[in-house]
Design a protein around this motif. Structure first.
Motif, PDB file in Angstrom:
ATOM      1  N   HIS A 104       0.595  42.061  18.907  1.00 45.32           N
ATOM      2  CA  HIS A 104       0.990  40.673  19.287  1.00 45.32           C
ATOM      3  C   HIS A 104       2.345  40.416  17.958  1.00 45.32           C
ATOM      4  N   GLU A 105       3.344  40.163  18.565  1.00 46.29           N
ATOM      5  CA  GLU A 105       4.411  39.729  17.372  1.00 46.29           C
ATOM      6  C   GLU A 105       4.441  38.242  17.110  1.00 46.29           C
ATOM      7  N   TYR A 106       4.554  37.802  15.746  1.00 48.40           N
ATOM      8  CA  TYR A 106       4.771  36.344  15.321  1.00 48.40           C
ATOM      9  C   TYR A 106       6.341  36.372  14.819  1.00 48.40           C
ATOM     10  N   MET A 107       7.043  35.719  15.282  1.00 49.03           N
ATOM     11  CA  MET A 107       8.446  35.689  14.666  1.00 49.03           C
ATOM     12  C   MET A 107       8.514  34.712  13.316  1.00 49.03           C
ATOM     13  N   ILE A 108       9.341  35.020  12.514  1.00 51.20           N
ATOM     14  CA  ILE A 108       9.474  34.470  11.289  1.00 51.20           C
ATOM     15  C   ILE A 108      10.979  33.904  11.582  1.00 51.20           C
ATOM     16  N   LYS A 109      11.239  32.576  11.234  1.00 47.53           N
ATOM     17  CA  LYS A 109      12.632  32.085  11.478  1.00 47.53           C
ATOM     18  C   LYS A 109      12.705  31.196  10.210  1.00 47.53           C
ATOM     19  N   GLU A 110      13.639  31.004   9.650  1.00 49.21           N
ATOM     20  CA  GLU A 110      14.282  30.077   8.313  1.00 49.21           C
ATOM     21  C   GLU A 110      12.863  29.984   7.460  1.00 49.21           C
ATOM     22  N   GLY A 111      11.900  31.117   7.280  1.00 47.40           N
ATOM     23  CA  GLY A 111      11.013  31.277   6.278  1.00 47.40           C
ATOM     24  C   GLY A 111       9.834  30.742   6.839  1.00 47.40           C
ATOM     25  N   ASN A 114       5.616  31.654  13.063  1.00 44.25           N
ATOM     26  CA  ASN A 114       5.261  30.915  14.246  1.00 44.25           C
ATOM     27  C   ASN A 114       3.940  31.593  14.707  1.00 44.25           C
ATOM     28  N   PHE A 115       2.746  30.836  14.330  1.00 46.40           N
ATOM     29  CA  PHE A 115       1.455  31.341  14.861  1.00 46.40           C
ATOM     30  C   PHE A 115       0.998  30.880  16.211  1.00 46.40           C
ATOM     31  N   LEU A 116       1.794  29.912  16.636  1.00 43.36           N
ATOM     32  CA  LEU A 116       1.419  29.342  18.109  1.00 43.36           C
ATOM     33  C   LEU A 116       1.159  30.464  19.262  1.00 43.36           C
ATOM     34  N   LEU A 117       0.190  30.256  19.815  1.00 43.21           N
ATOM     35  CA  LEU A 117      -0.098  31.536  20.797  1.00 43.21           C
ATOM     36  C   LEU A 117       0.140  30.820  22.315  1.00 43.21           C
ATOM     37  N   PRO A 118       0.594  31.724  23.174  1.00 45.60           N
ATOM     38  CA  PRO A 118       0.542  31.449  24.642  1.00 45.60           C
ATOM     39  C   PRO A 118      -0.946  31.038  25.078  1.00 45.60           C
ATOM     40  N   SER A 119      -1.131  30.264  26.185  1.00 45.28           N
ATOM     41  CA  SER A 119      -2.456  29.802  26.266  1.00 45.28           C
ATOM     42  C   SER A 119      -3.613  30.859  26.607  1.00 45.28           C
ATOM     43  N   HIS A 120      -2.916  31.995  27.212  1.00 39.87           N
ATOM     44  CA  HIS A 120      -3.681  33.023  27.871  1.00 39.87           C
ATOM     45  C   HIS A 120      -4.421  34.044  26.375  1.00 39.87           C
TER      46      HIS A 120
END
Length: 123
Positions: A104-111, A114-120
């Motif tokens: 799984h990839e967690y994007m980093i933007k502006e420092g 984002n650890f929010l996951l899709p519901s599944h």
């Protein structure tokens, strides 16, 4: 995202919890801070040193010792300054954190990662 943060987070995917997450395509920025030797001395015992080395190497900082600093090293100002720079001054502004187990990839933007996951994938 400060590098020190990566030493305390695991994959958020249900039933995964892999550690460490791996930086990819990281765009780094140096944000100079006042040297905090006491903070570094206090945080070292809480770090997973082997995982910190992996993270440091992925970000291009290969000067981190292979062994966790002992009591003598905790009083070596240069070692403390090097760790201060890596842990507190290097900011990952853009890129990804990738789980080595589930991918799984967690994007980093502006420092901010984002650890929010899709519901599944969530709890």
């Amino acid at each position: 995202m400060k590098v020190v943060t990566a030493n305390f987070i695991t994959c958020a995917v249900k039933d995964c919890k892999s550690f460490p997450l791996h930086f990819r395509d990281a765009k780094l920025e140096l944000q100079e801070l006042d040297f905090q030797a006491e903070f570094i001395q206090n945080i070292i015992p809480r770090l997973d040193w082997d995982k910190l080395q992996i993270t440091a190497n992925e970000l291009g900082f290969s000067n981190i010792s292979n062994t966790k600093p002992n009591d003598d090293a905790l009083n070596n100002e240069q070692i403390l300054r090097d760790l201060h720079k890596l842990l507190l001054e290097i900011q990952v502004m853009e890129g990804k954190l990738i789980c080595g187990d589930c991918g799984h990839e967690y994007m980093i933007k502006e420092g901010i990662a984002n650890f929010l996951l899709p519901s599944h994938l969530g709890l």
